[in-house]
Design a protein around this motif. Sequence first.
Motif, mmCIF file in Angstrom:
data_model
loop_
_atom_site.group_PDB
_atom_site.id
_atom_site.type_symbol
_atom_site.label_atom_id
_atom_site.label_comp_id
_atom_site.label_asym_id
_atom_site.label_seq_id
_atom_site.Cartn_x
_atom_site.Cartn_y
_atom_site.Cartn_z
ATOM 1 N N PHE A 164 0.824 -1.207 0.000
ATOM 2 C CA PHE A 164 0.000 0.000 0.000
ATOM 3 C C PHE A 164 0.857 1.256 0.000
ATOM 4 C CE2 PHE A 164 -2.135 3.486 2.131
ATOM 5 C CZ PHE A 164 -3.198 3.647 1.265
ATOM 6 N N THR A 165 1.863 1.311 0.868
ATOM 7 C CA THR A 165 2.692 2.514 0.932
ATOM 8 C C THR A 165 3.464 2.721 -0.363
ATOM 9 O OG1 THR A 165 4.425 1.232 2.050
ATOM 10 C CG2 THR A 165 2.941 2.512 3.432
ATOM 11 N N GLY A 166 3.796 1.628 -1.053
ATOM 12 C CA GLY A 166 4.465 1.747 -2.344
ATOM 13 C C GLY A 166 3.571 2.382 -3.392
ATOM 14 N N LYS A 167 2.285 2.045 -3.375
ATOM 15 C CA LYS A 167 1.340 2.613 -4.349
ATOM 16 C C LYS A 167 0.924 4.027 -3.985
ATOM 17 C CE LYS A 167 -0.924 -0.673 -7.051
ATOM 18 N NZ LYS A 167 -2.055 -0.933 -7.809
ATOM 19 N N ALA A 168 0.705 4.262 -2.684
ATOM 20 C CA ALA A 168 0.198 5.566 -2.260
ATOM 21 C C ALA A 168 1.275 6.634 -2.350
ATOM 22 C CB ALA A 168 -0.338 5.480 -0.837
ATOM 23 N N GLY A 169 2.508 6.251 -2.128
ATOM 24 C CA GLY A 169 3.591 7.227 -2.164
ATOM 25 C C GLY A 169 3.439 8.257 -1.065
ATOM 26 N N LYS A 170 3.703 9.503 -1.373
ATOM 27 C CA LYS A 170 3.618 10.576 -0.386
ATOM 28 C C LYS A 170 2.346 11.396 -0.529
ATOM 29 C CE LYS A 170 8.078 10.424 1.077
ATOM 30 N NZ LYS A 170 8.412 10.075 2.387
ATOM 31 N N GLU A 171 1.394 10.888 -1.310
ATOM 32 C CA GLU A 171 0.157 11.629 -1.526
ATOM 33 C C GLU A 171 -0.638 11.730 -0.228
ATOM 34 O OE1 GLU A 171 -2.216 10.096 -4.753
ATOM 35 O OE2 GLU A 171 -0.434 9.158 -5.599
ATOM 36 N N LYS A 172 -1.358 12.801 -0.087
ATOM 37 C CA LYS A 172 -2.265 12.976 1.048
ATOM 38 C C LYS A 172 -3.644 12.530 0.589
ATOM 39 C CE LYS A 172 -3.344 14.492 5.135
ATOM 40 N NZ LYS A 172 -3.078 13.693 6.288
ATOM 41 N N LEU A 173 -4.095 11.364 1.072
ATOM 42 C CA LEU A 173 -5.356 10.781 0.636
ATOM 43 C C LEU A 173 -6.355 10.771 1.786
ATOM 44 C CD1 LEU A 173 -3.893 7.662 -1.186
ATOM 45 C CD2 LEU A 173 -4.742 9.738 -2.257
ATOM 46 N N ASN A 174 -7.636 10.916 1.446
ATOM 47 C CA ASN A 174 -8.646 10.743 2.486
ATOM 48 C C ASN A 174 -8.954 9.258 2.630
ATOM 49 O OD1 ASN A 174 -10.396 10.106 0.405
ATOM 50 N ND2 ASN A 174 -11.408 12.101 0.415
ATOM 51 N N LYS A 175 -9.729 8.890 3.644
ATOM 52 C CA LYS A 175 -9.957 7.480 3.947
ATOM 53 C C LYS A 175 -10.715 6.753 2.844
ATOM 54 C CE LYS A 175 -10.724 8.581 8.642
ATOM 55 N NZ LYS A 175 -11.419 8.282 9.883
ATOM 56 N N THR A 176 -11.592 7.443 2.127
ATOM 57 C CA THR A 176 -12.336 6.819 1.041
ATOM 58 C C THR A 176 -11.404 6.472 -0.112
ATOM 59 O OG1 THR A 176 -14.258 8.120 1.694
ATOM 60 C CG2 THR A 176 -14.337 7.076 -0.459
ATOM 61 N N ASP A 177 -10.492 7.361 -0.452
ATOM 62 C CA ASP A 177 -9.523 7.079 -1.509
ATOM 63 C C ASP A 177 -8.602 5.932 -1.119
ATOM 64 O OD1 ASP A 177 -10.595 9.153 -2.988
ATOM 65 O OD2 ASP A 177 -9.107 10.617 -2.310
ATOM 66 N N VAL A 178 -8.212 5.898 0.142
ATOM 67 C CA VAL A 178 -7.376 4.811 0.653
ATOM 68 C C VAL A 178 -8.117 3.485 0.507
ATOM 69 C CG1 VAL A 178 -6.398 3.829 2.765
ATOM 70 C CG2 VAL A 178 -6.004 6.226 2.216
ATOM 71 N N SER A 179 -9.407 3.470 0.847
ATOM 72 C CA SER A 179 -10.200 2.250 0.751
ATOM 73 C C SER A 179 -10.293 1.766 -0.689
ATOM 74 C CB SER A 179 -11.597 2.491 1.299
ATOM 75 O OG SER A 179 -11.531 2.841 2.654
ATOM 76 N N LYS A 180 -10.455 2.683 -1.611
ATOM 77 C CA LYS A 180 -10.524 2.302 -3.021
ATOM 78 C C LYS A 180 -9.206 1.682 -3.476
ATOM 79 C CE LYS A 180 -11.930 3.793 -7.526
ATOM 80 N NZ LYS A 180 -12.659 4.729 -8.311
ATOM 81 N N MET A 181 -8.094 2.250 -3.040
ATOM 82 C CA MET A 181 -6.790 1.699 -3.392
ATOM 83 C C MET A 181 -6.594 0.312 -2.798
ATOM 84 S SD MET A 181 -4.212 4.925 -3.251
ATOM 85 C CE MET A 181 -2.825 3.957 -3.745
ATOM 86 N N VAL A 182 -7.059 0.100 -1.566
ATOM 87 C CA VAL A 182 -6.951 -1.216 -0.935
ATOM 88 C C VAL A 182 -7.767 -2.233 -1.737
ATOM 89 C CG1 VAL A 182 -7.572 -2.557 1.112
ATOM 90 C CG2 VAL A 182 -6.421 -0.369 1.369
ATOM 91 N N GLY A 183 -8.950 -1.854 -2.201
ATOM 92 C CA GLY A 183 -9.754 -2.734 -3.031
ATOM 93 C C GLY A 183 -9.060 -3.088 -4.334
ATOM 94 N N GLU A 184 -8.399 -2.112 -4.940
ATOM 95 C CA GLU A 184 -7.673 -2.361 -6.187
ATOM 96 C C GLU A 184 -6.495 -3.303 -5.960
ATOM 97 O OE1 GLU A 184 -6.682 1.586 -7.440
ATOM 98 O OE2 GLU A 184 -8.700 1.996 -8.192
#
Length: 124
Positions: A63-83
């Motif tokens: 997850f941290t590799g995909k998210a990088g240093k972006e500031k994401l809200n919890k909904t965006d984080v959840s979508k990334m976890v689903g992907e």
Amino acid sequence: MNSAKRRVVERGRRAARVRKSISGTAERPRLCVKRSINHIYAQIIDDVSGKTLASAGSVGKEFTGKAGKEKLNKTDVSKMVGEILAEKAVGAGVKAVVFDRKGYLYHGRVKALAEGARGKGLEF
């Protein structure tokens, strides 16, 4: 009983009621969601053999590799976890799942996780 404890107990009852009828098989495993205040976790489980086929969460290297240093809200984080979970599942040969929302409303972060997984090829 105070309202916070009552909510937790009621969610547990809903989860148990839904779990009675939902079971994951080898052909169609169960996608189980766990939501906390700050994080979200999901795993795909074959209940017949008792094995976890794929898992992902908002805490971890992938997850941290995909998210990088972006500031994401919890909904965006959840979508990334689903992907991330869908990519792992498709890699493991899983195409269709049964969605177990664990008594949470299909709304907000749970819905975003499901839509992210659908977007990457999982069928519910």
